[in-house]
Each structure stands twice: as C-alpha cells, then as structure tokens.
Design an enzyme around this catalytic site. Structure first.
Site, PDB file in Angstrom:
ATOM      1  N   HIS A 137      -6.803  -4.537  -3.151  1.00 26.83           N
ATOM      2  CA  HIS A 137      -7.293  -3.870  -2.157  1.00 26.83           C
ATOM      3  C   HIS A 137      -7.806  -2.438  -2.380  1.00 26.83           C
ATOM      4  O   HIS A 137      -7.471  -1.565  -3.387  1.00 26.83           O
ATOM      5  CB  HIS A 137      -6.305  -3.396  -0.985  1.00 26.83           C
ATOM      6  CG  HIS A 137      -6.241  -3.323   0.283  1.00 26.83           C
ATOM      7  ND1 HIS A 137      -7.808  -3.567   0.772  1.00 26.83           N
ATOM      8  CD2 HIS A 137      -5.534  -3.127   1.129  1.00 26.83           C
ATOM      9  CE1 HIS A 137      -7.463  -3.117   1.959  1.00 26.83           C
ATOM     10  NE2 HIS A 137      -6.263  -2.831   2.374  1.00 26.83           N
ATOM     11  N   ASP A 192       0.872  -1.185  -0.081  1.00 26.78           N
ATOM     12  CA  ASP A 192       0.007  -0.219  -0.041  1.00 26.78           C
ATOM     13  C   ASP A 192       0.980   1.423  -0.004  1.00 26.78           C
ATOM     14  O   ASP A 192       0.522   2.114  -0.606  1.00 26.78           O
ATOM     15  CB  ASP A 192      -0.838   0.032   1.289  1.00 26.78           C
ATOM     16  CG  ASP A 192      -1.877  -1.213   1.099  1.00 26.78           C
ATOM     17  OD1 ASP A 192      -2.324  -1.477   0.045  1.00 26.78           O
ATOM     18  OD2 ASP A 192      -2.264  -1.824   2.152  1.00 26.78           O
ATOM     19  N   ALA A 193       1.918   1.436   0.825  1.00 27.73           N
ATOM     20  CA  ALA A 193       2.887   2.282   0.851  1.00 27.73           C
ATOM     21  C   ALA A 193       3.460   2.721  -0.553  1.00 27.73           C
ATOM     22  O   ALA A 193       3.990   3.552  -1.115  1.00 27.73           O
ATOM     23  CB  ALA A 193       3.718   2.231   2.070  1.00 27.73           C
TER      24      ALA A 193
HETATM   25  N1  LIG Z   1      -0.564 -10.199   1.417  1.00 27.94           N
HETATM   26  C1  LIG Z   1      -1.707 -10.661   0.976  1.00 27.94           C
HETATM   27  O1  LIG Z   1      -1.868 -11.901   1.037  1.00 27.94           O
HETATM   28  C2  LIG Z   1      -2.804  -9.780   0.333  1.00 27.94           C
HETATM   29  C3  LIG Z   1      -4.032 -10.241   0.433  1.00 27.94           C
HETATM   30  C4  LIG Z   1      -5.119  -9.707  -0.106  1.00 27.94           C
HETATM   31  C5  LIG Z   1      -4.855  -8.371  -0.770  1.00 27.94           C
HETATM   32  N2  LIG Z   1      -3.589  -8.072  -0.755  1.00 27.94           N
HETATM   33  C6  LIG Z   1      -3.296  -6.742  -1.319  1.00 27.94           C
HETATM   34  O2  LIG Z   1      -2.382  -7.002  -2.479  1.00 27.94           O
HETATM   35  C7  LIG Z   1      -1.629  -5.786  -2.503  1.00 27.94           C
HETATM   36  C8  LIG Z   1       0.161  -6.338  -2.876  1.00 27.94           C
HETATM   37  O3  LIG Z   1       0.160  -6.791  -1.618  1.00 27.94           O
HETATM   38  P1  LIG Z   1       1.394  -7.873  -1.170  1.00 27.94           P
HETATM   39  O4  LIG Z   1       1.047  -8.326   0.386  1.00 27.94           O
HETATM   40  O5  LIG Z   1       1.246  -8.929  -2.263  1.00 27.94           O
HETATM   41  O6  LIG Z   1       2.580  -6.673  -1.455  1.00 27.94           O
HETATM   42  P2  LIG Z   1       3.627  -6.363  -0.311  1.00 27.94           P
HETATM   43  O7  LIG Z   1       4.195  -8.006   0.035  1.00 27.94           O
HETATM   44  O8  LIG Z   1       3.179  -5.771   0.769  1.00 27.94           O
HETATM   45  O9  LIG Z   1       4.484  -5.454  -1.381  1.00 27.94           O
HETATM   46  C9  LIG Z   1       5.626  -6.055  -1.874  1.00 27.94           C
HETATM   47  C10 LIG Z   1       5.897  -5.324  -3.182  1.00 27.94           C
HETATM   48  O10 LIG Z   1       5.948  -4.106  -3.031  1.00 27.94           O
HETATM   49  C11 LIG Z   1       7.042  -3.587  -3.546  1.00 27.94           C
HETATM   50  N3  LIG Z   1       7.466  -2.310  -3.171  1.00 27.94           N
HETATM   51  C12 LIG Z   1       7.290  -1.877  -1.782  1.00 27.94           C
HETATM   52  N4  LIG Z   1       7.409  -0.705  -1.647  1.00 27.94           N
HETATM   53  C13 LIG Z   1       7.674  -0.097  -2.996  1.00 27.94           C
HETATM   54  C14 LIG Z   1       8.613   1.303  -3.320  1.00 27.94           C
HETATM   55  N5  LIG Z   1       8.714   2.267  -2.874  1.00 27.94           N
HETATM   56  N6  LIG Z   1       9.035   1.184  -4.777  1.00 27.94           N
HETATM   57  C15 LIG Z   1       8.379   0.127  -5.792  1.00 27.94           C
HETATM   58  N7  LIG Z   1       8.038  -0.989  -5.099  1.00 27.94           N
HETATM   59  C16 LIG Z   1       7.874  -1.184  -3.913  1.00 27.94           C
HETATM   60  C17 LIG Z   1       8.158  -4.697  -3.380  1.00 27.94           C
HETATM   61  O11 LIG Z   1       9.344  -4.697  -4.118  1.00 27.94           O
HETATM   62  P3  LIG Z   1      10.630  -4.883  -3.119  1.00 27.94           P
HETATM   63  O12 LIG Z   1      10.617  -6.261  -2.538  1.00 27.94           O
HETATM   64  O13 LIG Z   1      11.634  -4.527  -3.998  1.00 27.94           O
HETATM   65  O14 LIG Z   1      10.486  -3.790  -1.995  1.00 27.94           O
HETATM   66  C18 LIG Z   1       7.318  -5.887  -3.696  1.00 27.94           C
HETATM   67  O15 LIG Z   1       7.106  -6.182  -5.124  1.00 27.94           O
HETATM   68  C19 LIG Z   1      -1.914  -4.815  -1.651  1.00 27.94           C
HETATM   69  O16 LIG Z   1      -2.732  -3.935  -2.005  1.00 27.94           O
HETATM   70  C20 LIG Z   1      -2.458  -5.621  -0.595  1.00 27.94           C
HETATM   71  O17 LIG Z   1      -3.290  -4.873   0.316  1.00 27.94           O
HETATM   72  C21 LIG Z   1      -2.670  -8.541  -0.078  1.00 27.94           C
END
Ligand SMILES: NC(=O)c1ccc[n+]([C@@H]2O[C@H](COP(=O)([O-])OP(=O)(O)OC[C@H]3O[C@@H](n4cnc5c(N)ncnc54)[C@H](OP(=O)(O)O)[C@@H]3O)[C@@H](O)[C@H]2O)c1
Length: 510
Positions: free
Chosen positions: A155, A131-132
């Site tokens: 999300h 999200d950030a």
């Molecule tokens: N986690 C879940 O199971 C889940 C479930 C339902 C919905 N969601 C939603 O799905 C979306 C993705 O969530 P997630 O949990 O998969 O992701 P996450 O693990 O929170 O995010 C990681 C990703 O974001 C990148 N990132 C973070 N900060 C960054 C920046 N400043 N610039 C460029 N890249 C950046 C990371 O790259 P680096 O590693 O290089 O930092 C990585 O590719 C969100 O909207 C979340 O609310 C997640």
C-alpha cells in the site's frame, strides 16, 4: 503524468517518478494504451533468478502476510516471517512456520534478511504490518535496513505520507510496491486454484538499479497474473478516495439518502430497503459486473430509461463537489493526519464498534438484515430492473461511479486504476460482501483506515444525494447527450478490458 498542483502534494516534495518498464504487453483501456506486465513478459523462472540469492522477510502475519508468504514459499522462494508473539504468531505456527528457522521476532527477521551470511545478498523486507503498526514499528527497524536491501509495501500509505508516518527509508535501499487488487484471502485462494491475482506495482526509490526487476519479480512470486503500473501516490490517493467514495462511504450515503426519501413517501422499511441496498447488491451490481453500465442501460425497458437518467444526472452532479473535496483532503494529507489521530486513541476500536453497531441497529440496518434472512425463502427482488424506483437507483449508482472515475482521470490516474478502484472492486468484492453480510460487517472487515474514513464521509454524501432523490423518483429526464455520454464513455470501454483480464480468465503456469 500531470498533476494539477494541490498544495502539499507529496509529488512536489521530491517523490521520485517511477522507472518506465522495459517490458510489458499493451492493452487498450477505452482508447488509452497501457503496458501491463504479464507472465509471458516476466516468467516465474526469471523471478527466481532475480530473488534467488535473497531472503525475503515477510513482516506481519495479518491478512496479506499469510497469503503472500505462503504463495512465495509454495513458489520455492527463500522466505521467513517476522511477527511479534501473540495470537497472530500462533497463526503462523499453525501454518507451518518454524520458530528459529523460518519464524522470528520482527527485528530478528529483518536482520537475517538484510544482513545475511555470504553468499546471500541483502534481501527484501515485505512490510505488511497494519498502516498504524508500520508507523509504530518504524523507529525500531529503520537502522536494521542495510545498504542494498529493499523495502516492500502493499500500500502506498506509509511511504507517501512519510511526513505523517515518519517512514523515511535510508537512501541506500530500494523502496518498492506491489498492491494486490483484492483481499488477502483472494490472493491465496486464486493461487491455490491456479489463477493469478491482479496487482499494481511501483518503484518509489531505486538505490541499486535493480528496483524495477525486484518489483516485478516479487509481483509474480506472490502470485500475480497481471501487473499494472502505478506510483505510490496514485495507489494510495485512489485507494483512500475509493474506499471513502464508491466502495464504502458514498454508496452507503446513497442508499441511506434514497431510503429516507422512500420512507417519507410512506414506503415500509421493508420496501424501502428492497428498492435501495437489496436491488443494488442483488441485481444492479451483478449486471454492471457482467456487462458494464452501458450494458445495463442497453437492457433497460425504454419506459424506465428517463428515470434511470434522472437518478444518474442528479447523483453525478450532486456528488462531484464532495468527491473533489475528498480527493483534495486525501492528496494533501489532511485526511491521513485526521485518521491517524483518531485511530491512535486508546479507545479507537470501541468508537468504531459503537458507530458500526449504530448502523446495524438503525431501522435501515434492521430492515436490511431481515430481508437478507428472508432470502432463504426465495429471491427478494427481480433479476432485471422492472420499476422506476430501481431504475433511479441504478442510475444513481452509475452516477457516483462516473463522478469518481472522471475525477480520477482528471487527476492523472490511469484508466485501469480508475476503473478498478471504482467499479471492479465494488462489483467483484465489496458489494457482494455487503450482499451476504450487511454494510456494518463489510466496514468492520476493512482496514481501520477505511472504516474511519467511510464512516466520516458517508454523511456528507448522504446529505447531498438525498435531496436529489426527491425529484429523481418523480422526474423523467430525456437527454440524448446523457445517453451518449454513458454509451461512449471511456469508463465502460476500459471495463471491457478489465473484465477480460480478471483472475477467472487466467491459468498460471508454475
Ligand atoms: N487486508 C488486505 O486484504 C489488503 C489488501 C491490499 C493491501 N493491503 C495492505 O497490506 C498491508 C498489511 O495489511 P493487512 O490487512 O495484511 O494487515 P493488518 O491485518 O492490518 O495488520 C496486522 C499485522 O500488523 C501487526 N501489527 C499491528 N500493529 C502492530 C504494532 N504496533 N506492532 C507490531 N505489529 C503490529 C499485527 O500483529 P498483531 O496481530 O500481533 O497485532 C499483524 O501482524 C497494509 O499496508 C495494507 O494496506 C491489505
């Protein structure tokens, strides 16, 4: 959908109502009919026709990114990855994405999808950064989104709270959402096992007239079995409230409060943990997941029912006002402003880690770890509820579930969403993980938005709930109306349909 105007509610700032789906199958959730889109309503073949001329760029390879992109690839869609270099990029390499062919920088992937060579059409960006990260990267990618493209979220956060995140998509693109009801790992594992994950879906902006079919097509393409309609706002309001409430924040407050009262009554740390978190995750949560709260009550020995009702009434009445305050702060954006500010600080990670280490190192945390380790020598608690302390805990847990569910329904959330964010995720995902790894581990493995919020709200819940346990452990409550309230409640009837639609009961045809 009605919404009792909270000042600053994004729905009053021009957010679009979703299109009504033309397709779907009606299911009964506790007397309320909801249209759920099934694989029969929208087969994978139809999804291929809708998205077949597009390149889908999955931006971000964190948790959802790998799961969704690999499922898309296995389903035969044209998918590429946008990921900055580093550890996560290396993970994409390991999964077989090829630099220059299917793996690019974020900007390059977006260009290739939204500004494609003929005969491809402007495609879809699956914006799956944290999200950030979404807020941070938005200024770099906004102008790359060409007319007719679609911007997809998992999300409602970034788009709903666009005043805070700055994510204001151009008018000529579709804005859509598919939010899997489960962790990224489950999205992939269910798919590989031939089952579907359940997801909610919404259209936030329909520029092309194709936004709804794109949404449903993507939902099926990433491996959903059933798609539940929501709005961006409802998805994020229920998600943020749920994680601060029953799923993580309120439940820890509940356990801590009960633990403190039991310790004041001279129980040892070991016994106080047994009658709080251990009985909850080993026994109570499993019974609720299998039979619902009404099923648990039906099986309770009659002499324990008055203690159960005492725990329930106290937790329900005491937590209500905190849930209302919480929902209000989420819906007005106050909570999001605070969390973004806290998690943007350079030392935010150290702060979170320090607070989680405090939980792990507390007397409660150490006793809980000790008991988990002893389980290898045999069960620590009974499979059924057999004493008054545990009956009070069962009642109290079900009490906070009723308080949160009722509030969601009053605010206009559908029964399926209210149940999922209150009971289903708790009993099927989060409490089993607390059971295996402890509360601090569970927090650490949720999003930083969830961690900050749950850590900030658990104290509020603890302080109101703790006082209630003093009486509830002594008091016998006899109340037919309370019994009827649980046995006749919409929540537990809705739960029967949610259980029926679980991934375990699905077989997907690819
Ligand atoms: N986690 C879940 O199971 C889940 C479930 C339902 C919905 N969601 C939603 O799905 C979306 C993705 O969530 P997630 O949990 O998969 O992701 P996450 O693990 O929170 O995010 C990681 C990703 O974001 C990148 N990132 C973070 N900060 C960054 C920046 N400043 N610039 C460029 N890249 C950046 C990371 O790259 P680096 O590693 O290089 O930092 C990585 O590719 C969100 O909207 C979340 O609310 C997640």
């Amino acid at each position: 959908m009605s919404f009792r105007g909270i000042e600053g509610d994004p729905r009053q700032r021009g957010a679009q109502e979703p299109q009504r789906p033309q397709i779907g199958t009606e299911f009964d959730f506790g007397g309320v009919k909801e249209s759920v889109v099934t694989r029969d309503d929208f087969p994978l073949e139809q999804a291929r026709q809708v998205l077949g001329k597009e390149t889908i760029a999955v931006v971000g390879y964190g948790v959802q990114g790998p799961a969704q992109s690999l499922n898309l690839r296995d389903n035969g869609f044209n998918v590429i990855i946008g990921q900055r270099e580093g550890r996560t990029y290396d993970k994409a390499l390991e999964d077989g994405w090829i630099p220059g062919v299917s793996l690019f920088s974020i900007e390059e992937a977006i260009k290739r999808s939204t500004q494609p060579e003929r005969p491809l059409k402007p495609g879809q960006i699956q914006y799956l950064l944290s999200d950030a990260g979404q807020k941070d990267q938005w200024p770099n990618i906004r102008d790359l989104l060409s007319s007719g493209a679609s911007l997809y979220f998992s999300h409602g956060f970034g788009f709903t709270f666009r005043e805070q995140t700055g994510i204001n998509p151009p008018e000529e693109i579709d804005v859509i959402l598919v939010a899997p009801k489960g962790a990224g790992r489950s999205v992939r594992e269910h798919f590989q096992a031939g089952r579907g994950i359940n997801s909610s879906y919404a259209v936030g902006q329909d520029a092309t007239g194709r936004a709804l079919e794109r949404t449903l097509a993507t939902g099926m393409a990433i491996g959903s079995g059933f798609l539940f309609e929501t709005t961006f706002e409802d998805e994020v309001f229920s998600d943020l409230t749920g994680e601060r409430g029953v799923l993580l924040g309120a439940v820890y407050g509940l356990w801590q409060g009960a633990y403190n009262v039991l310790r004041q009554n001279n129980l040892s740390p070991h016994d106080a943990v047994l009658h709080t978190v251990e009985i909850s995750t080993q026994t109570i949560s499993k019974i609720i997941g299998e039979k619902g709260g009404d099923g648990l009550l039906k099986d309770l020995p009659p002499n324990l029912v008055p203690y159960f009702l005492g725990g329930l009434r106290s937790a329900f009445e005491r937590s209500r006002s905190v849930f209302e305050d919480l929902y209000g702060k989420v819906a007005t954006g106050v909570e999001v402003t605070r969390v973004l500010e806290a998690n943007s600080k350079p030392d935010y990670r150290e702060t979170l880690n320090r607070e989680l280490a405090e939980i792990a190192g507390s007397e409660f945390g150490r006793a809980a770890t000790n008991i988990r380790e002893r389980r290898k020598d045999g069960p620590t608690v009974a499979e059924k509820i057999e004493n008054r302390f545990d009956a009070v805990m069962a009642g109290a847990l079900i009490g906070i579930m009723h308080a949160q569910y009722d509030l969601f329904r009053e605010k206009g959330h559908k029964p399926s969403e209210a149940f999922n964010e209150t009971v289903e995720e708790a009993t099927q995902s989060l409490y089993p993980l607390v059971d295996r790894n402890g509360i601090d581990w569970m927090y650490a493995n949720c999003s930083t938005t969830a961690q900050r919020g749950a850590l900030d709200w658990n104290g509020r819940f603890r302080s109101v709930l703790e006082r209630g346990f003093v009486d509830a452990y002594q008091e016998r409550v006899v109340s037919q109306s309370l019994l009827d309230y649980i046995m006749d409640s919409e929540m537990w009837k809705a739960g029967e349909t949610v259980r029926y639609l679980r991934p375990e009961n699905q077989r997907l045809v690819r």
